[in-house]
Design an enzyme around this catalytic site. Structure first.
Site, PDB file in Angstrom:
ATOM      1  N   PRO A  10      51.971  41.934  44.906  1.00 17.13           N
ATOM      2  CA  PRO A  10      52.503  42.398  43.625  1.00 17.13           C
ATOM      3  C   PRO A  10      51.438  42.651  42.565  1.00 17.13           C
ATOM      4  CG  PRO A  10      52.921  40.058  43.919  1.00 17.13           C
ATOM      5  CD  PRO A  10      52.420  40.578  45.238  1.00 17.13           C
ATOM      6  N   ASN A  11      51.714  43.680  41.768  1.00 16.37           N
ATOM      7  CA  ASN A  11      50.895  44.079  40.615  1.00 16.37           C
ATOM      8  C   ASN A  11      49.559  44.724  40.986  1.00 16.37           C
ATOM      9  OD1 ASN A  11      52.771  43.142  38.575  1.00 16.37           O
ATOM     10  ND2 ASN A  11      52.222  41.079  39.241  1.00 16.37           N
ATOM     11  N   ARG A  18      45.286  47.175  34.882  1.00 15.44           N
ATOM     12  CA  ARG A  18      45.657  45.773  34.717  1.00 15.44           C
ATOM     13  C   ARG A  18      44.430  44.895  34.468  1.00 15.44           C
ATOM     14  NH1 ARG A  18      47.107  41.912  39.803  1.00 15.44           N
ATOM     15  NH2 ARG A  18      47.845  40.155  38.566  1.00 15.44           N
ATOM     16  N   TYR A  23      39.973  42.219  36.929  1.00  8.47           N
ATOM     17  CA  TYR A  23      40.177  42.887  38.219  1.00  8.47           C
ATOM     18  C   TYR A  23      39.368  44.164  38.395  1.00  8.47           C
ATOM     19  CZ  TYR A  23      44.019  39.564  38.469  1.00  8.47           C
ATOM     20  OH  TYR A  23      44.761  38.410  38.488  1.00  8.47           O
ATOM     21  N   ASN A  74      45.755  40.739  50.538  1.00  8.58           N
ATOM     22  CA  ASN A  74      45.654  40.173  49.193  1.00  8.58           C
ATOM     23  C   ASN A  74      47.092  39.942  48.736  1.00  8.58           C
ATOM     24  OD1 ASN A  74      45.426  39.484  46.554  1.00  8.58           O
ATOM     25  ND2 ASN A  74      44.047  41.156  45.982  1.00  8.58           N
ATOM     26  N   ALA A  77      49.921  37.236  43.368  1.00 13.02           N
ATOM     27  CA  ALA A  77      50.468  35.969  42.869  1.00 13.02           C
ATOM     28  C   ALA A  77      51.249  35.203  43.940  1.00 13.02           C
ATOM     29  CB  ALA A  77      51.365  36.238  41.661  1.00 13.02           C
ATOM     30  N   HIS A  80      50.053  31.916  45.638  1.00 10.00           N
ATOM     31  CA  HIS A  80      50.212  30.577  45.069  1.00 10.00           C
ATOM     32  C   HIS A  80      51.650  30.064  45.136  1.00 10.00           C
ATOM     33  CE1 HIS A  80      46.394  32.020  43.663  1.00 10.00           C
ATOM     34  NE2 HIS A  80      46.969  32.919  42.895  1.00 10.00           N
ATOM     35  N   ASP A  87      54.545  31.764  56.393  1.00  3.25           N
ATOM     36  CA  ASP A  87      55.264  31.620  57.656  1.00  3.25           C
ATOM     37  C   ASP A  87      55.232  32.911  58.471  1.00  3.25           C
ATOM     38  OD1 ASP A  87      55.858  29.008  57.039  1.00  3.25           O
ATOM     39  OD2 ASP A  87      58.012  29.325  56.727  1.00  3.25           O
ATOM     40  N   GLU A  98      42.250  36.549  54.149  1.00  4.44           N
ATOM     41  CA  GLU A  98      42.806  36.560  52.784  1.00  4.44           C
ATOM     42  C   GLU A  98      41.719  37.011  51.813  1.00  4.44           C
ATOM     43  OE1 GLU A  98      44.020  32.626  51.590  1.00  4.44           O
ATOM     44  OE2 GLU A  98      44.318  33.234  49.496  1.00  4.44           O
ATOM     45  N   HIS A 100      40.772  38.227  47.617  1.00  3.64           N
ATOM     46  CA  HIS A 100      41.130  38.329  46.194  1.00  3.64           C
ATOM     47  C   HIS A 100      39.985  38.990  45.457  1.00  3.64           C
ATOM     48  CE1 HIS A 100      44.511  35.662  46.820  1.00  3.64           C
ATOM     49  NE2 HIS A 100      43.710  34.930  47.570  1.00  3.64           N
ATOM     50  N   LEU A 101      40.339  39.832  44.511  1.00  2.91           N
ATOM     51  CA  LEU A 101      39.303  40.453  43.683  1.00  2.91           C
ATOM     52  C   LEU A 101      38.599  39.399  42.841  1.00  2.91           C
ATOM     53  CD1 LEU A 101      42.013  42.891  43.043  1.00  2.91           C
ATOM     54  CD2 LEU A 101      39.784  43.927  43.355  1.00  2.91           C
ATOM     55  N   SER A 102      39.396  38.545  42.198  1.00  2.00           N
ATOM     56  CA  SER A 102      38.827  37.524  41.317  1.00  2.00           C
ATOM     57  C   SER A 102      38.546  36.250  42.105  1.00  2.00           C
ATOM     58  CB  SER A 102      39.801  37.227  40.174  1.00  2.00           C
ATOM     59  OG  SER A 102      41.008  36.683  40.687  1.00  2.00           O
ATOM     60  N   ARG A 107      39.514  30.062  38.049  1.00  2.00           N
ATOM     61  CA  ARG A 107      40.506  30.506  37.073  1.00  2.00           C
ATOM     62  C   ARG A 107      41.490  29.357  36.785  1.00  2.00           C
ATOM     63  NH1 ARG A 107      42.926  36.105  38.593  1.00  2.00           N
ATOM     64  NH2 ARG A 107      43.625  35.900  36.431  1.00  2.00           N
ATOM     65  N   ARG A 111      46.090  28.742  40.161  1.00  2.00           N
ATOM     66  CA  ARG A 111      45.591  29.712  41.151  1.00  2.00           C
ATOM     67  C   ARG A 111      44.709  29.049  42.202  1.00  2.00           C
ATOM     68  NH1 ARG A 111      46.896  34.724  38.734  1.00  2.00           N
ATOM     69  NH2 ARG A 111      46.834  34.561  36.476  1.00  2.00           N
TER      70      ARG A 111
HETATM   71  C1  DQA Z   1      44.583  38.103  42.861  1.00  2.00           C
HETATM   72  C2  DQA Z   1      44.542  36.694  42.244  1.00  2.00           C
HETATM   73  C3  DQA Z   1      45.932  36.164  41.984  1.00  2.00           C
HETATM   74  O1  DQA Z   1      45.880  34.880  41.395  1.00  2.00           O
HETATM   75  C4  DQA Z   1      46.689  37.090  41.043  1.00  2.00           C
HETATM   76  O2  DQA Z   1      48.006  36.631  40.869  1.00  2.00           O
HETATM   77  C5  DQA Z   1      46.662  38.497  41.494  1.00  2.00           C
HETATM   78  C6  DQA Z   1      45.412  39.047  42.018  1.00  2.00           C
HETATM   79  C7  DQA Z   1      43.178  38.706  42.989  1.00  2.00           C
HETATM   80  O3  DQA Z   1      43.028  39.656  43.756  1.00  2.00           O
HETATM   81  O4  DQA Z   1      42.243  38.265  42.309  1.00  2.00           O
HETATM   82  O5  DQA Z   1      47.634  39.230  41.344  1.00  2.00           O
HETATM   83  O6  DQA Z   1      45.141  38.008  44.157  1.00  2.00           O
END
Ligand code: DQA
Length: 148
Positions: A10-11, A18, A23, A74, A77, A80, A87, A98, A100-102, A107, A111
């Site tokens: 998501p997002n 964003r 990011y 990725n 959110a 978490h 599953d 897995e 993540h950009l950040s 953080r 997270r």
């Molecule tokens: C994220 C880190 C997550 O905590 C956050 O909710 C995201 C992006 C990242 O790529 O850094 O949506 O997965």
């Protein structure tokens, strides 16, 4: 030829707009395009999928069974919160990396925990869009190591 499914949660469709300080300014289309170019260099087949919906992400994960060799994810959110995504990865039994950009570990404390990490081969975070490229290389390296 290895077949890899890339999954964005998501997002991540809002990348570029964003919170660019966190990011970066690259859009998801740019990331998918450089992953496609990287896949060509690596000689692998790659599909990318994004959804804001947990169920759609679970459906995509389930669809990898018998059709893909590895997963680059990725979960955004849902990292978490989602036992369902964890599953689904465990159910299909494919190697998953897995990303993540950040750097989620430096953080907010909510997270710091990932439901996905325990079912992943490993986690790469904190390198911006490059986390995806590094993750893809790590996944392909791992898939090669599994070959007889
Ligand atoms: C994220 C880190 C997550 O905590 C956050 O909710 C995201 C992006 C990242 O790529 O850094 O949506 O997965």
């Amino acid at each position: 030829m290895f077949r890899v499914q890339v999954i964005h949660g998501p997002n991540l469709n809002l990348l570029g707009l964003r919170e660019p300080d966190i990011y970066g300014r690259q859009t998801l289309a740019t990331i998918d395009a450089f992953l496609a170019a990287e896949a060509e260099l690596l000689g692998i087949a790659l599909d990318c999928f994004q959804s804001n919906s947990e169920g759609a992400l679970v459906d995509c994960l389930q669809a990898t069974f018998g059709h893909k060799d590895g997963i680059l994810i990725n979960p955004g959110a849902y990292t978490h919160t989602s036992v369902a995504i964890r599953d689904a990865i465990a159910a299909v039994g494919l190697p998953a990396v897995e990303v993540h950009l950040s750097n989620i570990h430096r953080r907010e404390s909510f997270r710091h925990h990932s439901y996905i990490a325990a079912v992943a081969v490993g986690q790469i975070c904190g390198f911006g869009a490059d986390s995806y490229r590094l993750g893809l290389h790590a996944l392909v390296h791992h898939l090669k190591s599994l070959q007889p």
